[in-house]
Design a protein around this motif. Structure first.
Motif, PDB file in Angstrom:
ATOM      1  N   GLU A  45       0.839  -1.203   0.000  1.00  0.00           N
ATOM      2  CA  GLU A  45       0.000   0.000   0.000  1.00  0.00           C
ATOM      3  C   GLU A  45       0.872   1.250   0.000  1.00  0.00           C
ATOM      4  O   GLU A  45       1.943   1.289   0.598  1.00  0.00           O
ATOM      5  CB  GLU A  45      -0.911   0.006   1.228  1.00  0.00           C
ATOM      6  N   LYS A  46       0.382   2.281  -0.688  1.00  0.00           N
ATOM      7  CA  LYS A  46       1.064   3.571  -0.741  1.00  0.00           C
ATOM      8  C   LYS A  46       0.294   4.548   0.144  1.00  0.00           C
ATOM      9  O   LYS A  46      -0.859   4.875  -0.119  1.00  0.00           O
ATOM     10  CB  LYS A  46       1.102   4.103  -2.183  1.00  0.00           C
ATOM     11  N   VAL A  47       0.957   4.987   1.228  1.00  0.00           N
ATOM     12  CA  VAL A  47       0.302   5.835   2.228  1.00  0.00           C
ATOM     13  C   VAL A  47       0.995   7.192   2.262  1.00  0.00           C
ATOM     14  O   VAL A  47       2.210   7.285   2.437  1.00  0.00           O
ATOM     15  CB  VAL A  47       0.358   5.196   3.630  1.00  0.00           C
ATOM     16  N   GLY A  48       0.224   8.252   2.062  1.00  0.00           N
ATOM     17  CA  GLY A  48       0.751   9.606   2.197  1.00  0.00           C
ATOM     18  C   GLY A  48       0.538  10.102   3.617  1.00  0.00           C
ATOM     19  O   GLY A  48      -0.536   9.907   4.195  1.00  0.00           O
TER      20      GLY A  48
ATOM     21  N   SER B 197      -1.993   8.482  -3.735  1.00  0.00           N
ATOM     22  CA  SER B 197      -1.728   7.431  -2.746  1.00  0.00           C
ATOM     23  C   SER B 197      -2.976   6.583  -2.546  1.00  0.00           C
ATOM     24  O   SER B 197      -4.118   7.022  -2.794  1.00  0.00           O
ATOM     25  CB  SER B 197      -1.304   8.057  -1.411  1.00  0.00           C
ATOM     26  N   ASP B 198      -2.769   5.367  -2.071  1.00  0.00           N
ATOM     27  CA  ASP B 198      -3.915   4.504  -1.751  1.00  0.00           C
ATOM     28  C   ASP B 198      -4.694   5.082  -0.581  1.00  0.00           C
ATOM     29  O   ASP B 198      -5.927   5.073  -0.574  1.00  0.00           O
ATOM     30  CB  ASP B 198      -3.436   3.090  -1.439  1.00  0.00           C
ATOM     31  N   ARG B 199      -3.943   5.547   0.414  1.00  0.00           N
ATOM     32  CA  ARG B 199      -4.590   6.188   1.561  1.00  0.00           C
ATOM     33  C   ARG B 199      -3.718   7.329   2.056  1.00  0.00           C
ATOM     34  O   ARG B 199      -2.517   7.375   1.801  1.00  0.00           O
ATOM     35  CB  ARG B 199      -4.840   5.175   2.695  1.00  0.00           C
ATOM     36  N   VAL B 200      -4.365   8.245   2.779  1.00  0.00           N
ATOM     37  CA  VAL B 200      -3.666   9.406   3.321  1.00  0.00           C
ATOM     38  C   VAL B 200      -3.876   9.437   4.829  1.00  0.00           C
ATOM     39  O   VAL B 200      -5.011   9.295   5.312  1.00  0.00           O
ATOM     40  CB  VAL B 200      -4.163  10.723   2.685  1.00  0.00           C
TER      41      VAL B 200
ATOM     42  N   PRO C  26      -7.719   9.212  -0.597  1.00  0.00           N
ATOM     43  CA  PRO C  26      -7.824  10.632  -0.961  1.00  0.00           C
ATOM     44  C   PRO C  26      -9.227  10.992  -1.456  1.00  0.00           C
ATOM     45  O   PRO C  26      -9.740  12.080  -1.134  1.00  0.00           O
ATOM     46  CB  PRO C  26      -6.774  10.786  -2.066  1.00  0.00           C
ATOM     47  N   HIS C  27      -9.853  10.091  -2.211  1.00  0.00           N
ATOM     48  CA  HIS C  27     -11.191  10.363  -2.744  1.00  0.00           C
ATOM     49  C   HIS C  27     -12.187  10.586  -1.623  1.00  0.00           C
ATOM     50  O   HIS C  27     -12.965  11.568  -1.626  1.00  0.00           O
ATOM     51  CB  HIS C  27     -11.633   9.212  -3.640  1.00  0.00           C
ATOM     52  N   ASN C  28     -12.176   9.691  -0.635  1.00  0.00           N
ATOM     53  CA  ASN C  28     -13.124   9.816   0.472  1.00  0.00           C
ATOM     54  C   ASN C  28     -12.840  11.058   1.310  1.00  0.00           C
ATOM     55  O   ASN C  28     -13.767  11.730   1.784  1.00  0.00           O
ATOM     56  CB  ASN C  28     -13.081   8.568   1.346  1.00  0.00           C
ATOM     57  N   LEU C  29     -11.558  11.344   1.527  1.00  0.00           N
ATOM     58  CA  LEU C  29     -11.218  12.509   2.341  1.00  0.00           C
ATOM     59  C   LEU C  29     -11.621  13.809   1.656  1.00  0.00           C
ATOM     60  O   LEU C  29     -12.023  14.770   2.318  1.00  0.00           O
ATOM     61  CB  LEU C  29      -9.708  12.520   2.640  1.00  0.00           C
ATOM     62  N   LEU C  30     -11.517  13.857   0.339  1.00  0.00           N
ATOM     63  CA  LEU C  30     -11.873  15.074  -0.387  1.00  0.00           C
ATOM     64  C   LEU C  30     -13.379  15.296  -0.464  1.00  0.00           C
ATOM     65  O   LEU C  30     -13.830  16.424  -0.703  1.00  0.00           O
ATOM     66  CB  LEU C  30     -11.285  15.032  -1.799  1.00  0.00           C
ATOM     67  N   GLN C  31     -14.149  14.223  -0.263  1.00  0.00           N
ATOM     68  CA  GLN C  31     -15.599  14.360  -0.304  1.00  0.00           C
ATOM     69  C   GLN C  31     -16.120  15.111   0.914  1.00  0.00           C
ATOM     70  O   GLN C  31     -17.156  15.769   0.863  1.00  0.00           O
ATOM     71  CB  GLN C  31     -16.261  12.973  -0.387  1.00  0.00           C
ATOM     72  N   GLY C  32     -15.409  14.964   2.014  1.00  0.00           N
ATOM     73  CA  GLY C  32     -15.848  15.633   3.239  1.00  0.00           C
ATOM     74  C   GLY C  32     -15.248  17.016   3.370  1.00  0.00           C
ATOM     75  O   GLY C  32     -14.678  17.580   2.428  1.00  0.00           O
ATOM     76  N   LYS C  33     -15.377  17.558   4.561  1.00  0.00           N
ATOM     77  CA  LYS C  33     -14.843  18.901   4.828  1.00  0.00           C
ATOM     78  C   LYS C  33     -13.844  18.848   5.975  1.00  0.00           C
ATOM     79  O   LYS C  33     -13.849  19.688   6.870  1.00  0.00           O
ATOM     80  CB  LYS C  33     -15.969  19.863   5.163  1.00  0.00           C
ATOM     81  N   GLY C  34     -13.024  17.796   5.965  1.00  0.00           N
ATOM     82  CA  GLY C  34     -12.048  17.621   7.024  1.00  0.00           C
ATOM     83  C   GLY C  34     -10.758  18.379   6.783  1.00  0.00           C
ATOM     84  O   GLY C  34     -10.658  19.252   5.911  1.00  0.00           O
ATOM     85  N   ALA C  35      -9.742  17.992   7.558  1.00  0.00           N
ATOM     86  CA  ALA C  35      -8.463  18.695   7.513  1.00  0.00           C
ATOM     87  C   ALA C  35      -7.782  18.549   6.162  1.00  0.00           C
ATOM     88  O   ALA C  35      -7.238  19.517   5.619  1.00  0.00           O
ATOM     89  CB  ALA C  35      -7.560  18.161   8.626  1.00  0.00           C
ATOM     90  N   PHE C  36      -7.801  17.337   5.594  1.00  0.00           N
ATOM     91  CA  PHE C  36      -7.131  17.123   4.315  1.00  0.00           C
ATOM     92  C   PHE C  36      -7.801  17.932   3.206  1.00  0.00           C
ATOM     93  O   PHE C  36      -7.118  18.542   2.373  1.00  0.00           O
ATOM     94  CB  PHE C  36      -7.147  15.629   3.974  1.00  0.00           C
ATOM     95  N   SER C  37      -9.119  17.926   3.199  1.00  0.00           N
ATOM     96  CA  SER C  37      -9.843  18.692   2.193  1.00  0.00           C
ATOM     97  C   SER C  37      -9.501  20.169   2.286  1.00  0.00           C
ATOM     98  O   SER C  37      -9.319  20.850   1.283  1.00  0.00           O
ATOM     99  CB  SER C  37     -11.355  18.482   2.374  1.00  0.00           C
ATOM    100  N   GLU C  38      -9.376  20.664   3.515  1.00  0.00           N
ATOM    101  CA  GLU C  38      -9.025  22.079   3.714  1.00  0.00           C
ATOM    102  C   GLU C  38      -7.617  22.376   3.223  1.00  0.00           C
ATOM    103  O   GLU C  38      -7.371  23.408   2.585  1.00  0.00           O
ATOM    104  CB  GLU C  38      -9.138  22.416   5.203  1.00  0.00           C
TER     105      GLU C  38
END
Length: 1261
Positions: A1050-1053, A1223-1226, A1240-1252
């Motif tokens: 797995e590739k993790v950022g 990456s596969d996951r962040v 990354p796809h799931n994190l960008l869908q929300g309004k969390g820290a990564f999306s910000e």
């Protein structure tokens, strides 16, 4: 040729001292107190009551300080350089007209003589007076024996001679100690002058010449070569004093024994050519030993500065073997030199015997009526004893001259090396532009190819200029050319106003954070706080235990790369210069801090908006906001103009922009208004900054806030464990053999004198000449046999002492090196490298060269004293009444003195480390120092640290003289009482205490009992289970309850604000930091249960700082030598370095300079990538691996990693968020905790820290 221009006095003014100086009263006391050093008794008394501290010691006399010595010597050196320059011109003319060359390089000898000639003459006068008095004693003793033989009842004459003898030896003692005092202080003045010159030269040395001298080699010039010059100076008078004493002794012996003394002279003449051969051999050995020492110190220095890489790659054993191989060659040279010492010892002991044997033998043959009387024998023996020291010292000083000739040559070569040419840059230009190039070409090396070619550009004053281009295109060299750091081949360079420079690899001093920013300027509190806010440092100060007074470790080791860069920026901004040269400072910080720095500092509305700013950058998003863009390609300016102008040309620049997807960035980013914010509800800038940085990286908040440890100074007596440690390394068999052989040779020396005494007493009683004639041959034979056996024991003693000392040198160095390499990484973060280097240079020099000499001297002196007491007491039992109180006073004075002397020596040893550390620090930051124009301030700082070291040296010299005067006075009393008893006294020598300083290092367990199975890890599954970590028990948690699990391949950022704990996570994975709770499991094995080598050898990492070691390209790629050349070429091709390496003359064998200085930072990073490609492991960590490369190279690196490590687990820490978008996951960290962990796809869908974070970076989703 070096140019020594400029002011001289301002270089050597001392910084304002704090507190009241305790000036030395030596110059103002009465004569008696001065010659007996009674004025120093108060300090000895303080030291007896408590351990001495710096404030207790006396300051130097003004004439002895570097503030007086250095400018006087430099003035004479400049005269010598001017003479040499004139001679060089004349030589050129002769070579052209007559084809003859008469030029000789400048010599240090003449400037040293011109500077210190009056002191040297004074010392020589004291020496010759003391030598003359030394010959008075045998003459007075002869008169006493004559009175005793001829007028035994003439007590008045006997007492008169006894008192005269006492005053003669007392006067000799006082003069000898005065000579020693002046001699040592003159010698250290010479060393101080040379060290000051070396330091100043290091600041002016041209980069082309600098590449011929590594940091370790220059440090060795200061420590070893200057020390060798000092030691020769302290013994230089022996060159004439020894022959003078020999001639005086021969003249006196002629009066006693007549022409027979010529036989002794013949023996002396036989020794001279042998000594000359040995001196020549010693010269070669010394040169070889210093070459090996240079190599060892150079490699050690690089290892210690790159210790993190060695530990992460588990390369310690490989580099330890490299050091040990060099050390073995060095020890082999020391062994050869030690065996030559055997001959020196034979000269010391047996030449007086051989001279006396030859003289007595011929004395009998010249006249059959010649008889040995007590007067002749004991007067001759006294003169032979006087011969002992000059005969021993003369070959030693001849050897020292040979050794010092090597050191002088090395020093002269360095001091005559090429300097930077200040005329390469026209700084008096007064036109409209701030910087201008007109057809200018530059190179780094003297005979190298041009690196920058035909530059023509004019940079307007007050503009913001961006310099862009691929790795190795010449961007950093462009800034160096402006600074005058490169050799100009042709053209014109113009620069106006003061300069501030921020290097790509930030240079940080070992000082407080505030002093790093002020950089010698006065504190302007409002402007200072504005600078801190602009450089995003205010939140850092809130986290520091002492705010801006917190001490930063050497090279900034206890702060992160981003923090180092911001401190470096703050230093530049605070200088309020006219021109700012910024070498990619934003690459070391994350996108949020980078945005803040551009808005608040560098950009059109920043603090520096009215200044000229030349910014090297790989962040092409900033280019629309610059006034001028310079595109570098293969050392040339391929394009130049404003952003829109270059875009409209649709040439390489537009293609470059398209490659890096800036056209695909969000409209908000490309039209970013850096002077204001458009986000709703956004906090004010200062509040937002604090919010972004409020959770400081544990690597700063925890162990990195530790103040730098100053060298510890031991107190109290030497521990028996230290003595036993040395004896264990010496090996007991050699120790017992040494004691036995020295006992034997001293016993035989006594036996020879007793035999002569018996011989002369029998001669006086024999009335029959025939009977006496028959016994004399027998007596002479026994005397000769005793001397022969003594000579054999002397050789054996020197041999076993050499064997034991070499065994100790080898063992102690190995243990020291092994312990240092096993120290935890935190030790190197909180202790200056100079302290450790000091152990491997100055302290090891004592163990290698000095200690066996001290041990031999101590054994000889102790046994001589014991033998003298036994001889006198056996002849006159009444002498026991005198020796008991004398012995009591002797040991009382020793005990009273030793507490102070020991502590002064320890303080002196510790004071040497700051000199080395400051010197090394200056060598690393010389470009920054020169850019800011602070050479004078650093020279003053160097004089300050040298001054502190000299204070300890001065007090140590005086304390030794204080002891010697008192102990030798007791010895003089012994002579007086022995004379009163009409008993012959030999050469009584007082023993002095020798302190042993053995390095300390902490032992750490290295190889654990459990080992992982072969092929581990085979899947690459990493699991953190409730993991907590802290850098010290008294500090908070760096990682707090971290739990996550990766899948195989797995590739993790790993992302997070500055200070989130990203680097700490990797430190824990490699066990650079040990966990306090929880565990880390890799493929089912808890990593805390296996050895560090087994763990680190099976992990892979590309660190943020690209560390290279001096050596070939091949050794940097594969230090363990496990891979073929074909494999090396394959990885170089994958890293886009194959063409570059093939273009080098020696290709894979091309020499990389210290720290990789002859490669760009981007090229160094690619070499680090190539290392990783050679190590086939299942887990790879990328820690800001592409921060120093351009976007195109970044894409190349990322694609190479994806292709070559497709079946590996990859953890990527990045400031450039686009590198983790696929990456596969962040994993998102904040304050040591996990905020988010998903695709990354799931994190960008929300309004969390990564999306910000992605939104702030302007990356299209």
């Amino acid at each position: 040729m070096a140019a020594w221009g400029g002011k001289e006095n301002t270089f050597y003014q001392r910084l304002s001292p704090t507190g009241q100086k305790k000036c030395s009263p030596e110059e103002n006391v009465f004569f008696f107190s001065k010659v007996t050093y009674s004025w120093f008794s108060r300090l000895i008394s303080i030291g007896y009551k408590k351990p001495l501290e710096r404030d207790d010691l006396f300051e130097l006399n003004e004439s002895d300080s570097p503030y007086s010595v250095c400018p006087n010597f430099e003035k004479q050196w400049r005269k010598e350089m001017q003479k040499s320059t004139t001679a060089l011109t004349a030589s050129y003319i002769k070579r052209v007209l007559f084809k003859k060359t008469t030029y000789h390089k400048p010599s240090l000898i003449l400037p040293l003589w011109q500077t210190f000639k009056f002191l040297l003459i004074k010392v020589a006068f004291l020496k010759v007076t003391a030598d003359i008095l030394a010959f008075m004693s045998p003459l007075i003793m002869k008169a006493m024996i004559t009175v005793s033989e001829n007028h035994p009842s003439s007590y008045g004459s006997g007492y008169g001679y006894a008192i005269a003898l006492f005053f003669v030896v007392l006067s000799q003692t006082l003069l000898q100690q005065l000579y020693q005092r002046n001699n040592m202080l003159t010698a250290v003045k010479i060393k101080t002058a040379v060290v000051g010159l070396i330091y100043k030269k290091a600041l002016t040395l041209a980069n082309s010449a600098r590449r011929n001298y590594t940091t370790g080699e220059i440090v060795n010039l200061m420590s070893a070569d200057a020390q060798q010059l000092m030691e020769l100076t302290s013994n230089i008078n022996l060159l004439w004093s020894a022959p003078f004493q020999i001639i005086m002794a021969v003249v006196c012996l002629w009066k006693e024994l007549g022409p027979s003394v010529l036989a002794g002279v013949a023996v002396l003449l036989l020794v001279i050519p042998i000594n000359a051969l040995i001196a020549a051999k010693v010269k070669k050995l010394k040169k070889s030993q210093m070459r090996h020492s240079d190599q060892r110190v150079k490699l050690l220095s690089e290892m210690l500065h790159g210790i993190k890489i060695l530990k992460l790659y588990a390369w310690e054993p490989a580099y330890q073997r490299k050091v040990m191989n060099i050390r073995e060659r060095e020890v082999d040279v020391l062994k050869s030199s030690g065996y030559l010492t055997t001959y020196s010892m034979l000269t010391l002991t047996c030449i007086p015997f051989m001279v006396s044997l030859a003289t007595f033998g011929v004395f009998f043959q010249l006249d059959k009526e010649n008889a040995l009387t007590a007067t002749k024998v004991f007067t001759s023996i006294s003169l032979f004893n006087i011969l002992r020291l000059p005969l021993f010292d003369l070959p030693s000083v001849i050897s020292a001259v040979a050794q010092t000739k090597v050191s002088l040559s090395r020093l002269e070569d360095f001091l005559c090396a090429e300097d930077l040419n200040p005329e390469d840059v026209n700084t008096s230009y007064s036109g409209n532009h701030a910087v201008g190039f007109i057809g200018a070409s530059f190179r780094w090396e003297k005979n190298g190819l041009p690196v920058l070619k035909n530059l023509t550009v004019s940079i307007p004053e007050g503009s913001l200029v961006a310099v862009v281009g691929q790795v190795g295109s010449g961007k950093s060299s462009f800034l160096s050319a402006i600074l005058g750091e490169m050799e100009k081949l042709e053209g014109t360079v113009q620069r106006r106003g003061s300069v501030a420079y921020v290097s790509q690899q930030a240079w940080i001093q070992n000082d407080s954070l505030q002093e790093n920013i002020l950089f010698g300027e006065n504190l302007n509190r409002p402007y200072y706080e504005l600078v801190l806010e602009s450089c995003a440092l205010l939140p850092d100060l809130e986290q520091l235990p002492n705010g801006d007074q917190t001490e930063i470790g050497e090279r900034g080791v206890n702060i992160s790369g981003g923090q180092k860069q911001r401190v470096s920026l703050a230093r530049a901004v605070y200088s309020n210069a006219d021109l700012y040269l910024l070498d990619d400072p934003l690459s070391a910080v994350d996108v949020h801090v980078g945005k803040h720095l551009f808005e608040k500092l560098i950009g059109p509305s920043g603090l520096l908006k009215s200044k000229t700013r030349i910014l090297v950058t790989h962040n092409l998003n900033l280019l629309p906001h610059t006034d001028l863009i310079i595109v570098m390609e293969e050392g040339r300016i391929s394009q130049m103009g404003a952003y829109q102008e270059l875009i409209s040309k649709r040439a390489n620049f537009a293609e470059l922009i398209q490659v890096f997807s800036t056209e695909h960035a969000s409209e908000e980013t490309t039209q970013m208004k850096v002077s204001s914010s458009k986000e709703k509800g956004q906090l004010g800038r200062s509040l937002q900054q604090k919010e972004l940085l409020k959770h400081e990286d544990s690597s700063f908040d925890q162990w990195k806030t530790l103040t730098n440890n100053k060298e510890k100074v031991a107190t109290g007596g030497m521990k028996m464990s230290v003595v036993l440690k040395y004896l264990q390394a010496f090996k007991w068999r050699w120790m017992w053999l040494t004691i036995a052989t020295y006992l034997g040779q001293n016993a035989l020396a006594i036996a020879q004198n007793v035999w002569l005494s018996t011989w002369t007493s029998e001669t006086a009683k024999v009335s029959d000449f025939t009977e006496w004639k028959q016994s004399q041959n027998y007596k002479l034979l026994i005397y000769g046999l005793l001397g022969l056996i003594q000579g054999l024991l002397v050789c054996c003693g020197a041999y076993v002492l050499t064997k034991g000392s070499l065994s100790a040198s080898r063992a102690l160095h190995h243990q020291l090196l092994d312990n240092v390499l096993h120290l935890p990484f935190q030790h190197f973060e909180t202790n200056p490298v100079g302290q450790i280097i000091n152990r491997f240079t100055k302290d090891l020099f004592i163990v290698d060269i000095r200690f066996h000499y001290y041990l031999r001297t101590w054994l000889n002196c102790t046994l001589d004293v014991i033998g003298t007491i036994l001889v006198i007491t056996s002849a006159s039992p009444l002498f026991i009444v005198v020796i008991i109180p004398l012995g009591y006073f002797y040991f009382t004075i020793q005990r009273y003195y030793i507490a102070s002397s020991r502590q002064i020596r320890r303080l002196a040893g510790a004071s040497h480390s700051p000199v080395i550390s400051h010197f090394s620090e200056t060598l690393v930051g010389r470009s920054t120092i020169r850019a800011f124009g602070h050479q004078e301030r650093f020279i003053r700082k160097n004089n300050d640290v040298v001054y502190e070291n000299l204070v300890y040296f001065y007090n140590n010299v005086i304390s030794n003289r204080w002891l010697s005067v008192r102990l030798e006075f007791l010895g003089n009393l012994m002579v007086l009482f022995a004379a009163l008893f009409v008993v012959l006294v030999g050469n009584t020598v007082s023993s002095s205490t020798v302190g042993l300083s053995i390095t300390y290092a902490l032992n750490q367990p290295w190889i654990m009992s459990k080992r992982p199975p072969v092929g581990w890890p085979d899947r690459g599954i990493i699991e953190f289970v409730n993991y907590k970590a802290q850098y010290r028990k008294d500090l908070g948690l760096a990682l707090n309850d971290v739990s996550f699990r990766t899948q195989s391949k797995e590739k993790v950022g790993i992302v997070g604000r500055t200070g989130a704990g990203k680097s700490t996570l990797t430190n824990c994975l490699f066990r650079v930091v040990e966990g306090s709770e929880g565990k880390i499991i890799i493929d089912g094995i808890d990593i805390s249960t296996i050895g560090l080598h087994d763990l680190r050898g099976n992990l892979n990492i590309i660190p943020q700082d690209p560390v290279l070691f001096s050596g070939t390209v091949q050794s940097n790629l594969d230090p363990l030598g496990k891979h073929s050349d074909l494999e090396l070429w394959e990885v170089l091709e994958l890293c886009d370095l194959k063409d570059f390496v093939q273009s080098l003359p020696k290709k894979l064998l091309h020499e990389i300079s210290e720290g990789g200085e002859n490669l760009s930072v981007g090229q160094r990073q690619l070499v680090c990538l190539a290392r990783v490609l050679l190590r086939k492991t299942k887990i790879l960590v990328l820690d800001e691996a592409t921060a120093s490369v351009d976007m195109e190279t970044d894409n190349l690196v990322q694609s190479t990693i994806k292709r070559e490590f497709y079946n590996c687990t990859i953890l990527t820490i990045a400031h450039r968020l686009h590198t983790v978008m696929d990456s596969d996951r962040v994993l998102v960290l904040d304050a040591g905790r996990i905020l988010e962990y998903d695709t990354p796809h799931n994190l960008l869908q929300g309004k969390g820290a990564f999306s910000e974070m992605v939104a702030e970076a302007g990356i299209r989703r």
